[in-house]
Design an enzyme around this catalytic site. Structure first.
Site, mmCIF file in Angstrom:
data_model
loop_
_atom_site.group_PDB
_atom_site.id
_atom_site.type_symbol
_atom_site.label_atom_id
_atom_site.label_comp_id
_atom_site.label_asym_id
_atom_site.label_seq_id
_atom_site.Cartn_x
_atom_site.Cartn_y
_atom_site.Cartn_z
ATOM 1 C CG HIS A 32 25.746 -54.130 30.592
ATOM 2 N ND1 HIS A 32 26.312 -52.938 30.979
ATOM 3 C CD2 HIS A 32 25.089 -53.887 29.433
ATOM 4 C CE1 HIS A 32 26.020 -52.005 30.077
ATOM 5 N NE2 HIS A 32 25.276 -52.559 29.135
ATOM 6 C CB CYS A 87 23.035 -54.395 26.180
ATOM 7 S SG CYS A 87 23.553 -55.643 24.976
#
Length: 140
Positions: free
Chosen positions: A41, A60
């Protein structure tokens, strides 16, 4: 709401932050199938890339240049990509053909100028890797 009585069995709410420049995931995320629900992301916190410790995304993968990855994967030009982002609507784009994703966890490496870099093993993987390498006779 009495939050002390809320648990996963009786939580009837979804908490969602709208996409956009102030979302912790930034303006875009890249989903790929994996058993750990890990994805890549963007981030509004670009300053984090200048830090030596980089474990800010709770597993992440925070991308420094997500626009470049999107251009490469989608084949869009930069202006079209930035226009789609600026419209602010959530848009799901599926690649026409799947691609392989390989994630490497490195705690040491050598830069192009020959400088050796070391980082803390925050996930505790180095010991297990060393044992696997020894068992495979790749290390003395």
């Amino acid at each position: 709401v009495n939050w002390s009585k809320v648990n996963e069995d009786n939580l009837y709410f979804d908490f969602v932050k709208d996409p956009g420049p102030h979302n912790p995931l930034g303006r875009m995320k890249f989903m790929f199938p994996n058993p750990l629900a890990v994805y890549m992301h963007d981030t509004p916190e670009k300053g984090l890339f200048s830090k030596d410790v980089r474990a800010f995304s709770h597993g992440c993968i925070r991308l420094e240049r997500p626009e470049e990855l999107a251009e490469y994967l989608l084949g869009w030009d930069r202006d079209g990509l930035l226009l789609a982002i600026s419209e602010g609507d959530e848009t799901k784009v599926v690649l026409p053909e799947p691609i392989d994703v390989f994630i490497y966890y490195l705690t040491s490496w050598v830069d192009e100028d020959g400088t050796v870099n070391f980082r803390n093993d925050i996930y505790g993987r180095d010991t297990a890797l060393a044992e696997e390498l020894r068992d495979g006779y790749l290390l003395p």
